[in-house]
Scaffold this motif. Sequence first.
Motif, mmCIF file in Angstrom:
data_model
loop_
_atom_site.group_PDB
_atom_site.id
_atom_site.type_symbol
_atom_site.label_atom_id
_atom_site.label_comp_id
_atom_site.label_asym_id
_atom_site.label_seq_id
_atom_site.Cartn_x
_atom_site.Cartn_y
_atom_site.Cartn_z
ATOM 1 N N TYR A 93 -79.930 91.192 56.603
ATOM 2 C CA TYR A 93 -78.249 90.537 56.682
ATOM 3 C C TYR A 93 -76.777 90.572 57.502
ATOM 4 O O TYR A 93 -76.914 91.272 58.928
ATOM 5 C CB TYR A 93 -77.941 92.137 55.306
ATOM 6 C CG TYR A 93 -78.582 92.174 54.231
ATOM 7 C CD1 TYR A 93 -78.403 91.617 53.584
ATOM 8 C CD2 TYR A 93 -79.633 93.629 54.219
ATOM 9 C CE1 TYR A 93 -79.060 92.129 52.160
ATOM 10 C CE2 TYR A 93 -80.661 93.930 52.868
ATOM 11 C CZ TYR A 93 -80.483 93.069 51.697
ATOM 12 O OH TYR A 93 -80.853 93.040 50.656
ATOM 13 N N ASN A 127 -73.312 85.507 64.155
ATOM 14 C CA ASN A 127 -73.549 87.149 63.025
ATOM 15 C C ASN A 127 -73.496 88.287 63.570
ATOM 16 O O ASN A 127 -73.752 88.606 64.994
ATOM 17 C CB ASN A 127 -75.188 85.963 62.762
ATOM 18 C CG ASN A 127 -74.951 84.729 61.530
ATOM 19 O OD1 ASN A 127 -74.079 84.918 60.963
ATOM 20 N ND2 ASN A 127 -76.633 83.899 61.758
ATOM 21 N N VAL A 169 -73.920 88.086 54.405
ATOM 22 C CA VAL A 169 -75.138 86.910 53.657
ATOM 23 C C VAL A 169 -76.389 87.829 53.882
ATOM 24 O O VAL A 169 -76.560 89.229 54.693
ATOM 25 C CB VAL A 169 -75.246 86.131 54.825
ATOM 26 C CG1 VAL A 169 -76.271 85.203 54.248
ATOM 27 C CG2 VAL A 169 -74.241 85.275 55.082
ATOM 28 N N LYS A 170 -77.163 87.737 53.067
ATOM 29 C CA LYS A 170 -78.609 88.269 53.153
ATOM 30 C C LYS A 170 -79.687 87.120 52.653
ATOM 31 O O LYS A 170 -78.954 86.042 51.957
ATOM 32 C CB LYS A 170 -78.916 88.578 51.090
ATOM 33 C CG LYS A 170 -80.387 89.457 51.342
ATOM 34 C CD LYS A 170 -80.360 89.687 49.695
ATOM 35 C CE LYS A 170 -81.690 90.128 49.423
ATOM 36 N NZ LYS A 170 -81.562 90.638 47.471
ATOM 37 N N THR A 171 -80.374 86.986 53.307
ATOM 38 C CA THR A 171 -81.579 86.235 54.057
ATOM 39 C C THR A 171 -83.425 87.073 54.155
ATOM 40 O O THR A 171 -82.662 87.434 54.541
ATOM 41 C CB THR A 171 -81.101 85.631 55.629
ATOM 42 O OG1 THR A 171 -82.151 84.597 55.648
ATOM 43 C CG2 THR A 171 -80.872 86.585 56.403
ATOM 44 N N THR A 191 -83.658 80.850 51.621
ATOM 45 C CA THR A 191 -82.881 81.021 51.431
ATOM 46 C C THR A 191 -82.450 82.239 51.255
ATOM 47 O O THR A 191 -82.513 82.825 51.362
ATOM 48 C CB THR A 191 -83.773 80.965 49.601
ATOM 49 O OG1 THR A 191 -84.678 80.317 49.211
ATOM 50 C CG2 THR A 191 -82.567 81.051 48.596
ATOM 51 N N GLU A 192 -80.703 81.248 51.757
ATOM 52 C CA GLU A 192 -79.772 82.909 51.665
ATOM 53 C C GLU A 192 -79.044 82.894 49.897
ATOM 54 O O GLU A 192 -79.209 82.446 49.738
ATOM 55 C CB GLU A 192 -79.319 82.444 52.664
ATOM 56 C CG GLU A 192 -79.973 82.456 54.403
ATOM 57 C CD GLU A 192 -78.800 82.015 55.385
ATOM 58 O OE1 GLU A 192 -79.415 82.266 56.256
ATOM 59 O OE2 GLU A 192 -78.043 81.613 55.145
ATOM 60 N N ARG A 228 -71.207 87.223 58.665
ATOM 61 C CA ARG A 228 -71.877 85.935 59.591
ATOM 62 C C ARG A 228 -69.745 84.810 59.446
ATOM 63 O O ARG A 228 -69.427 84.949 58.126
ATOM 64 C CB ARG A 228 -71.648 84.900 58.422
ATOM 65 C CG ARG A 228 -72.509 83.625 58.541
ATOM 66 C CD ARG A 228 -73.380 82.542 58.107
ATOM 67 N NE ARG A 228 -74.544 82.983 58.880
ATOM 68 C CZ ARG A 228 -75.970 82.625 58.419
ATOM 69 N NH1 ARG A 228 -75.498 81.868 57.410
ATOM 70 N NH2 ARG A 228 -76.934 83.344 58.117
ATOM 71 N N SER A 232 -75.431 84.967 49.773
ATOM 72 C CA SER A 232 -73.863 84.893 49.808
ATOM 73 C C SER A 232 -73.468 86.067 49.303
ATOM 74 O O SER A 232 -73.758 86.331 47.932
ATOM 75 C CB SER A 232 -73.077 83.858 49.752
ATOM 76 O OG SER A 232 -71.949 84.229 50.041
ATOM 77 N N THR A 241 -89.045 84.403 57.621
ATOM 78 C CA THR A 241 -89.025 83.069 57.172
ATOM 79 C C THR A 241 -90.287 82.009 57.997
ATOM 80 O O THR A 241 -89.683 82.375 58.917
ATOM 81 C CB THR A 241 -87.961 82.356 57.048
ATOM 82 O OG1 THR A 241 -86.746 82.947 56.331
ATOM 83 C CG2 THR A 241 -87.814 81.135 56.908
ATOM 84 N N TRP A 281 -86.213 91.785 53.413
ATOM 85 C CA TRP A 281 -85.106 90.658 53.888
ATOM 86 C C TRP A 281 -83.405 91.592 54.808
ATOM 87 O O TRP A 281 -84.551 92.505 55.413
ATOM 88 C CB TRP A 281 -83.865 91.241 51.978
ATOM 89 C CG TRP A 281 -84.465 91.136 51.363
ATOM 90 C CD1 TRP A 281 -84.909 91.948 50.614
ATOM 91 C CD2 TRP A 281 -84.227 89.398 50.993
ATOM 92 N NE1 TRP A 281 -85.443 90.461 49.443
ATOM 93 C CE2 TRP A 281 -84.945 89.407 49.487
ATOM 94 C CE3 TRP A 281 -83.871 88.153 50.901
ATOM 95 C CZ2 TRP A 281 -85.477 88.131 48.781
ATOM 96 C CZ3 TRP A 281 -83.674 86.931 50.390
ATOM 97 C CH2 TRP A 281 -84.761 86.748 49.019
#
Length: 632
Positions: free
Chosen positions: A322, A335, A366-368, A409-410, A325, A412, A372, A320
């Motif tokens: 972070y 970001n 935000v965690k993303t 998929t992010e 944003r 919040s 990806t 992940w």
Amino acid sequence: RGIGFGVHFKVSAGIGKDGGFIYAYLGVGAGADILLRDYGDARCKGSGQIGVNGWYASGQAYAYLQGRVGIRVKVLGKKKEFDIIYLTAAALMQAKLPNPSWFMGAVGVKYSILGGLVKGKASFKVEVGSQCELVSGKEIDIKIINDMQPGDLSKNISVFGSPQVAFNLAMEKSFSMMNNEDVVTTYQIKMDEFKMVDRKTGEIKGNVDWNDNKDVATLNFRDILPPDADLVTSVKVHIEKWTGSGWEPLKENGAVDYETKSVTFHTGTAPNNIPAENIAYSYPVNQQYNFYANEYSHGYVKLKRGQPYLFNAKDSDGDWKYYARFVSGDGKVVNAAVSYDLSNAQVNFDLPAGLSPESVFHLGIVKTPANTTNGNDNATTRSTTTTDDDGSETTVNETALKGMALAATEVSLMESAFRTSKYNTFKEKMNATSNTMDLYDIATDYVPVIGKRFDSYETFDKFELGGDGNSAAPLVFAKATANNNWLQNKIVPLLYQSYPVDNDITIEQRDVKLFGTTPLLAVSVFNNEEGNYQLTSEAISAGTAQTMAGRFRVMYFLSYVSYQDYHELLSKAVAKYLSGNKQGAAPAGVQQLLSTTYPEMETNQQYSVELNYRLPGTNKVTSTVNCNIKYQ
């Protein structure tokens, strides 16, 4: 553990007090006091349990009589009193009962007849029964631990909770009471431990905080409680008695006699975001109206209780990243990388450069997914070549996938919003003010109050003038400097330089911590009309909010506060050193106070004030602007 009660009366009467041939005076009094006490399982040496089921009474009754009868006669031309009879008698009866019962009485008489021709005194004692010699293991038996929360076997306790324990007696505050030998002894309670243990991982270290009376303790932790866990909270205390040279723990069979209590409870699940109620303070402040984009280069969110599990770089679901944003009202996205400070339970990020002025921004943590993969990145070409018997070759190209594509998929973790100021810094805003004017007002008792007015394209919002109402103080605050003759050479030497010169002569009509002993913080900033405004939900939805122009003023209240201090200290000095019950010679500082009238503010002088901008929650000052107020 018992009931104490008593009664007392006395009466006196007389005749001939103011003159006459015969006089007679009589005074009588009587009383009783009784203690009914639960001694529990205590036993008397050589017999069974004391009293009735441990309840035992002890007490005393007493009576006295004093009287005299006489005549007044003239001797050598002077009137004298001649006692015919003088009598004093007193009786005391003590008792302890029942099982065993014991009584002891004493009577004393003193008499004089015919002016001392016949006089004497007599006394006698009587004792019936036998006293109990206690063989109880405990010297005293007091229940100290009253209640613990969460309660035993509680379920789904919030992970943001803090265990508490309430005591019937305050910790480390001495008290006196009779022990089981009816001797008044001084005791105190000490807490040995208050801890929490996770049955799977062991003890969780925390800090113990006390209420003002020190009879309620709270166990606070840096991070939230472990979710879905069985936790045990325990407390241990003991009683100490004063020996004359130190405190000694009460013991039973040679070992310290501890009182303990523990509870077991189960926590609920942990949230997958940062709840608003877990935010101590932040920068930018949520719903801040005037955020100065270049005032400070870093943003932060301070948590009341840490949530480190939200910021794992890797877990069972993958890797992940972070971000903080920033999304403007017109949809532009910037970001900034986020780091989590484990020791301080704080989310940190850099503020992006170039945030447009007078604009509403949505801020999210935000965690993303870190890895990806989209459809193009995941595709590859696989070639297959076949050779026929005649030597010809055929190549077939096929599109294949490298592996399973990860959905972008992010999550919040936190949402807030703020509006940027027209100005990049607090100093820039103050330098842009116009139409300044010195102000003058009269407070109670005709004390002068001065100030300064400013016209500004942008006034101050709620957080600048009043803070967030919780842990963050106002972002803008004013402070007087002591570089004027009135403060430096008159007020400070008279009232504050050696404060307090007498421990009985102190300031109580105000909170000294609020303005300072020398009240340099007794300077306030006000909007003239706009009040304490903030960014509304409607403005956040619309993505725009107009600048609030108007006037603000800085008011200098040191003259009023010091005037109130002077009169409070003076009245206390007069009461102590100039009243009928004066107590010794007054110290030099008090003598100066008693002989000095209040020094009024000096006219035609400049009074300097610092206007400061500080970061929320930290008290770190990032900008200071000087302002001079003239008292005409």
